[in-house]
Design an enzyme around this catalytic site. Structure first.
Site, PDB file in Angstrom:
ATOM      1  N   ASP A   1     -18.226 -98.729  10.591  1.00 11.04           N
ATOM      2  CA  ASP A   1     -19.771 -99.138  10.704  1.00 11.04           C
ATOM      3  C   ASP A   1     -20.443 -98.367   9.860  1.00 11.04           C
ATOM      4  O   ASP A   1     -21.885 -98.647   9.852  1.00 11.04           O
ATOM      5  CB  ASP A   1     -20.382 -99.165  12.246  1.00 11.04           C
ATOM      6  CG  ASP A   1     -19.613-100.158  13.157  1.00 11.04           C
ATOM      7  OD1 ASP A   1     -19.451-101.390  12.679  1.00 11.04           O
ATOM      8  OD2 ASP A   1     -19.158 -99.943  14.284  1.00 11.04           O
TER       9      ASP A   1
ATOM     10  N   ASP B   1     -16.321-108.298  10.618  1.00 16.69           N
ATOM     11  CA  ASP B   1     -17.595-107.744  10.398  1.00 16.69           C
ATOM     12  C   ASP B   1     -17.626-106.674   9.275  1.00 16.69           C
ATOM     13  O   ASP B   1     -18.614-106.131   8.591  1.00 16.69           O
ATOM     14  CB  ASP B   1     -17.938-106.762  11.708  1.00 16.69           C
ATOM     15  CG  ASP B   1     -17.494-107.535  13.044  1.00 16.69           C
ATOM     16  OD1 ASP B   1     -16.287-108.248  13.049  1.00 16.69           O
ATOM     17  OD2 ASP B   1     -18.122-107.243  14.124  1.00 16.69           O
TER      18      ASP B   1
HETATM   19  N1  GLY Z   1     -20.327-105.544  14.601  1.00 13.75           N
HETATM   20  C1  GLY Z   1     -20.091-105.583  16.035  1.00 13.75           C
HETATM   21  C2  GLY Z   1     -20.587-106.911  16.558  1.00 13.75           C
HETATM   22  O1  GLY Z   1     -20.995-107.973  15.829  1.00 13.75           O
HETATM   23  O2  GLY Z   1     -20.960-107.234  17.618  1.00 13.75           O
END
Ligand code: GLY
Length: 362
Positions: free
Chosen positions: A87, A148
């Site tokens: 992330d 993601d």
């Molecule tokens: N990146 C985590 C979500 O979209 O929940």
């Protein structure tokens, strides 16, 4: 259009009010109050909160917002060394590189480059993917990548430009190609996850974590795909990524309900009696505005679609008249984990980001 200014003003006033009350990195609202990212270090959402503060500064030039953005960004500093998550793009693009864009202060770049170095340690060179979750030495999820991650690649493309080292862009490019090959289906829908044998790199199957099933299409993941492939095209000029973003956008728009805000998963059998995800709509709208910039031949179509979504969010999903401290309501964090009907800080951020683009073109 008056509603754009109204929505921007409301978003800024909410952010100003939230600054007075938050005691940690806000993640979601429940019963009128913020719940904070666990552990105090920002989770995956710390950048979205700082990003909202930068957006408020960009719009108002009120130094109080700049001070707050810098202070909250500094709290994320230890995360530059975090090799336990993918992330880092969410965290450092929005907390640091957005600050550079808005203030011109290049000193904010230093931490972002360290974060990019931490992120590429998660690259599996056999499977050509960036691992999503888990510490580098943890066995669980060693072969799992998720849609993601496309949002974290822009940090890597930037790092190559900033450092002159090609490895960052090569890894980002490789991951995006892998996602395109294994996650985007013939109809333009996407899977949330893709699983590999982490030792040989062989692809095993599509999967999910926050969607309905391995073969369904989780609406926030679809929005990540539209946005992430459009950014990847902006960075590479490789037409396959432009086509991927268009294809995923077409799927999302063709499967949108009448009010343009998707249900949490496009394949839910409970539709229309199911929960929405306003954050998916906000991310999609902002991604469509990037696509409009990149795909000049279809720019008007993507721009109009984004505007329609944002207007619906403002008219039907804003927190006006409720006790929620977020800007938007009716977001789904993860229905399979029982977490839905919240305000979500990332929904708020991408709503603000998209409104800024509509208002200023930036
Ligand atoms: N990146 C985590 C979500 O979209 O929940």
């Amino acid at each position: 259009m008056n509603w754009i200014n109204d929505a921007l003003e409301f978003s800024i006033e909410r952010t100003r009010a939230n600054l007075e009350i938050v005691t940690g990195f806000p993640e979601l609202t429940k019963s009128g109050a913020w719940e904070y990212a666990r552990g105090g270090s920002g989770g995956w959402v710390g950048g979205h909160w700082v990003g909202l503060l930068w957006l408020a500064f960009a719009h108002t030039r009120d130094e109080m917002f700049e001070r707050a953005a810098r202070e909250w960004a500094a709290r994320l500093a230890p995360r530059q060394h975090d090799t336990g998550t993918h992330d880092l793009g969410f965290l450092f693009e929005l907390s640091h590189l957005l600050g550079v864009q808005i203030t011109g202060d290049a000193s904010l770049e230093t931490l972002a480059l360290v974060a990019a170095r931490s992120l590429i340690r998660r690259f599996n060179s056999r499977g050509k993917f960036i691992r999503a979750w888990g510490a580098l030495d943890a066995e669980q999820n060693r072969g799992r990548a998720i849609i993601d991650t496309l949002m974290n690649l822009d940090l890597l493309f930037w790092a190559s430009r900033a450092s002159g080292e090609t490895q960052f862009a090569e890894i980002a490019n490789a991951h995006a190609r892998t996602a395109l090959q294994f996650q985007v289906r013939a109809d333009g829908s996407t899977s949330h996850a893709m699983d590999f044998n982490p030792d040989t790199g062989a692809f095993i199957a599509q999967g999910t974590h926050q969607g309905l099933s391995a073969s369904s299409c989780w609406s926030r993941g679809q929005a990540w795909a539209v946005y992430g492939f459009a950014e990847t095209y902006r960075n590479t000029r490789d037409e396959i990524f432009l086509a991927a973003s268009r294809h995923c956008a077409d799927y999302a728009l063709q499967h949108a309900p009448a009010d343009h805000v998707p249900f949490w998963d496009y394949a839910s059998p409970l539709v229309p009696n199911d929960v929405r995800d306003s954050s998916a709509a906000a991310i999609l709208a902002s991604g469509l505005l990037i696509l409009a910039e990149q795909d000049r031949a279809n720019a008007e179509r993507w721009h109009d679609a984004a505007t329609t979504i944002l207007q619906s969010l403002w008219e039907n999903y804003s927190s006006r008249g409720t006790r929620e401290p977020s800007i938007l309501i009716h977001g789904t964090r993860s229905k399979p984990h029982g977490s839905m009907d919240h305000g979500l800080i990332y929904g708020d951020y991408y709503f603000g980001e998209a409104l800024r683009k509509l208002a200023t073109g930036k």
